[in-house]
Design an enzyme around this catalytic site. Structure first.
Site, short mmCIF file in Angstrom:
data_model
loop_
_atom_site.label_atom_id
_atom_site.label_comp_id
_atom_site.label_asym_id
_atom_site.label_seq_id
_atom_site.Cartn_x
_atom_site.Cartn_y
_atom_site.Cartn_z
N THR A 106 73.03 38.80 12.88
CA THR A 106 73.03 38.78 14.34
C THR A 106 73.11 37.34 14.83
OG1 THR A 106 71.83 39.45 16.35
CG2 THR A 106 70.47 38.75 14.49
N ASN A 165 71.78 36.88 17.84
CA ASN A 165 70.81 37.00 18.92
C ASN A 165 69.40 36.72 18.41
OD1 ASN A 165 68.95 38.04 20.82
ND2 ASN A 165 70.50 39.41 21.68
N GLU A 188 82.97 43.83 17.28
CA GLU A 188 82.24 44.95 17.90
C GLU A 188 83.30 45.78 18.59
OE1 GLU A 188 78.58 44.42 19.97
OE2 GLU A 188 77.99 42.74 18.70
N ASP A 240 73.09 47.60 16.95
CA ASP A 240 73.89 47.67 18.15
C ASP A 240 73.11 48.47 19.18
OD1 ASP A 240 76.39 46.81 19.27
OD2 ASP A 240 76.84 48.93 19.52
N PHE A 300 65.75 38.71 27.42
CA PHE A 300 67.20 38.54 27.31
C PHE A 300 67.90 39.77 27.87
CE2 PHE A 300 68.77 41.33 23.87
CZ PHE A 300 67.57 41.75 23.31
N GLY A 301 69.19 39.62 28.09
CA GLY A 301 70.00 40.76 28.55
C GLY A 301 69.39 41.45 29.76
N TYR A 302 69.27 42.76 29.64
CA TYR A 302 68.79 43.57 30.76
C TYR A 302 67.26 43.64 30.83
CZ TYR A 302 73.67 45.17 30.68
OH TYR A 302 75.05 45.21 30.70
N LYS A 343 56.66 44.47 24.02
CA LYS A 343 57.99 45.09 24.17
C LYS A 343 58.27 46.01 22.98
CE LYS A 343 62.92 44.27 24.45
NZ LYS A 343 64.05 43.33 24.37
N HIS A 381 63.34 50.66 22.33
CA HIS A 381 64.34 51.29 21.46
C HIS A 381 64.40 50.57 20.12
CE1 HIS A 381 65.80 47.96 23.78
NE2 HIS A 381 66.99 47.93 23.22
P1 IMP Z 1 74.51 44.31 21.63
O1 IMP Z 1 73.80 45.33 20.81
O2 IMP Z 1 74.07 42.93 21.22
O3 IMP Z 1 75.98 44.51 21.68
O4 IMP Z 1 73.91 44.47 23.08
C1 IMP Z 1 74.56 45.11 24.12
C2 IMP Z 1 74.08 44.56 25.44
O5 IMP Z 1 72.82 45.15 25.75
C3 IMP Z 1 73.90 43.05 25.47
O6 IMP Z 1 74.29 42.56 26.72
C4 IMP Z 1 72.42 42.86 25.29
O7 IMP Z 1 71.97 41.71 25.94
C5 IMP Z 1 71.86 44.14 25.93
N1 IMP Z 1 70.64 44.52 25.23
C6 IMP Z 1 70.52 45.05 23.99
N2 IMP Z 1 69.23 45.23 23.68
C7 IMP Z 1 68.53 44.78 24.74
C8 IMP Z 1 67.14 44.69 24.98
O8 IMP Z 1 66.26 44.98 24.16
N3 IMP Z 1 66.82 44.18 26.19
C9 IMP Z 1 67.73 43.79 27.12
N4 IMP Z 1 69.03 43.85 26.93
C10 IMP Z 1 69.43 44.35 25.72
#
Ligand code: IMP
Length: 176
Positions: free
Chosen positions: A6, A8, A31, A60, A133-135, A156, A161
């Site tokens: 990863t 991330n 991806e 993912d 991060f992200g959402y 968290k 998930h």
């Molecule tokens: P990916 O699995 O890295 O492709 O994530 C897909 C999208 O969902 C990305 O924009 C991530 O930032 C967001 N995402 C995945 N898991 C989380 C989480 O635990 N918290 C917030 N955003 C998430």
């Protein structure tokens, strides 16, 4: 030692709290745009299996919003990059039902592919709160008043998930 493929750092720190014997390795992999997270994860494993020396996994995930017919779902990464949390809040303006869920699929390769999944139900906050991060700043899991962004990684993990999928993966590894 198992590699977590990863880029991330946040995901890696969350995983390290549950699976101690792991190391982060950043090898970009395609991806693909598919209908399910499972397909994306399995494609990643098949792409990487001859490039990584040893056992490894990838993960993912996606955010599925009820009122938006599961959008952004498998498009979560692209949607975050383009419209971000502000864009999602804008799409949700005037919508009463704010139910949503996060789903994570871990794909582990030890000569064959094993999948571990986790779903966290919750709702979209009225405004961004906290960091993460992200959402994270806009998602409130059921059973809490805080967004993921307002929680530390341990808290968290209890709800998320990823935490659910990681604990299932950990049980599998311990049973080997
Ligand atoms: P990916 O699995 O890295 O492709 O994530 C897909 C999208 O969902 C990305 O924009 C991530 O930032 C967001 N995402 C995945 N898991 C989380 C989480 O635990 N918290 C917030 N955003 C998430």
């Amino acid at each position: 030692m198992i590699y977590f493929i990863t880029g991330n750092k946040h995901k890696y720190i969350e995983a390290k709290k549950i699976l101690h014997e792991i190391e982060m390795k950043h090898i970009p992999y395609p991806e693909i745009q598919a209908d399910s997270l499972e397909e994306v994860a399995e494609f990643g494993i098949n792409y990487l299996k001859n490039k990584v020396n040893g056992k490894f996994f990838l993960e993912d995930s996606g955010l599925f919003i009820n009122a938006l017919n599961d959008f952004p779902g498998v498009y979560s990464a692209y949607v975050f990059k383009t419209i971000g949390n502000d864009g999602i809040l804008k799409l949700m303006e005037g919508i009463d039902g704010r139910k949503a869920y996060f789903k994570a699929v871990i794909a582990y390769y030890d000569g064959e592919i094993h999948l571990f999944k986790g779903i966290c139900h919750g709702r979209i906050a009225m405004q961004k709160r906290g960091k993460g991060f992200g959402y994270d700043p806009i998602f409130i899991p059921n059973g809490s008043k805080k967004t993921f962004g307002e929680m530390n990684k341990e808290e968290k993990n209890k709800y998320s998930h990823r935490g659910i999928a990681l604990r299932e993966f950990d049980r599998f590894l311990n049973s080997q």
